[in-house]
Design a protein around this motif. Structure first.
Motif, mmCIF file in Angstrom:
data_model
loop_
_atom_site.group_PDB
_atom_site.id
_atom_site.type_symbol
_atom_site.label_atom_id
_atom_site.label_comp_id
_atom_site.label_asym_id
_atom_site.label_seq_id
_atom_site.Cartn_x
_atom_site.Cartn_y
_atom_site.Cartn_z
ATOM 1 N N ASP A 72 61.288 8.851 31.500
ATOM 2 C CA ASP A 72 61.654 9.918 32.421
ATOM 3 C C ASP A 72 60.874 9.721 33.731
ATOM 4 O O ASP A 72 60.136 8.752 33.894
ATOM 5 N N GLU A 90 58.196 19.756 33.181
ATOM 6 C CA GLU A 90 59.581 20.207 33.027
ATOM 7 C C GLU A 90 60.330 19.156 32.214
ATOM 8 O O GLU A 90 60.486 18.016 32.652
ATOM 9 N N ASP A 92 63.727 18.223 29.492
ATOM 10 C CA ASP A 92 65.029 18.589 28.937
ATOM 11 C C ASP A 92 64.810 18.829 27.452
ATOM 12 O O ASP A 92 64.511 17.913 26.697
ATOM 13 N N ARG A 93 64.942 20.079 27.013
ATOM 14 C CA ARG A 93 64.634 20.446 25.622
ATOM 15 C C ARG A 93 65.659 19.894 24.635
ATOM 16 O O ARG A 93 65.462 19.962 23.435
ATOM 17 N N ASN A 94 66.761 19.325 25.125
ATOM 18 C CA ASN A 94 67.765 18.743 24.225
ATOM 19 C C ASN A 94 67.484 17.273 23.931
ATOM 20 O O ASN A 94 68.107 16.696 23.066
ATOM 21 N N GLN A 95 66.560 16.662 24.672
ATOM 22 C CA GLN A 95 66.214 15.273 24.426
ATOM 23 C C GLN A 95 65.078 15.189 23.421
ATOM 24 O O GLN A 95 64.241 16.079 23.345
ATOM 25 N N TRP A 97 61.952 13.591 22.929
ATOM 26 C CA TRP A 97 60.858 12.816 23.508
ATOM 27 C C TRP A 97 59.998 12.276 22.376
ATOM 28 O O TRP A 97 59.628 12.997 21.470
#
Length: 146
Positions: A72, A90, A92-95, A97
């Motif tokens: 990222d 910040e 993306d909570r759908n990815q 990590w």
């Protein structure tokens, strides 16, 4: 022998009770493992990054997260000597990590991001020096709130 003939032979050898029992057992097995297939059941946690400069001079911290698709955006902060700074990352909570990267001076740190079961926040502490060592560290902890 065709598949249709095999099915007719198999269907003729068993009764409806056995078919039901097989179906119920199959469903029970699938349902019992369905919750184990994902890495965590809820959304990904928030990430808080704390930058600690324990050295006698100003340092530039570089930090990035990585998922299966790549790295990222890098976060870069300059932190004065003997101080610390908190950064809300910040994400993306759908990815999903899974890896973090940090750079201070010529030191590169890469590590696996923890996957907490129930915590809503991962706190990463990026420390420039520990115990008079020039080697930086990134420590992580899972908490209930950032």
């Amino acid at each position: 022998m065709s598949l249709k003939k095999v099915f007719k032979y198999w269907a003729g050898k068993t009764d409806m009770k056995e078919h039901r029992r097989y179906f119920i057992l199959s469903c029970a097995c699938l349902l019992s493992v369905s919750g184990c297939l994902s890495r965590n059941s809820g959304p990904n946690p928030d990430i808080k990054l704390r930058l600690y400069n324990n050295s006698a001079e100003r340092k530039i911290f570089h930090f990035a997260l990585e998922d299966d698709g790549g790295i990222d955006e890098w976060i870069t902060r300059e932190v004065n000597a003997g101080t610390d700074e908190t950064v809300s990352v910040e994400v993306d909570r759908n990815q999903m990590w899974n890896t973090f990267h940090g750079v201070i001076d010529d030191h590169v740190i890469t590590g696996e991001l923890i996957s907490p079961e129930s915590a809503s926040c991962i706190e990463l502490r990026f420390i420039s020096e520990i115990d008079d060592s020039d080697e930086p560290e990134i420590l992580q902890d899972a908490t209930e709130g950032c």
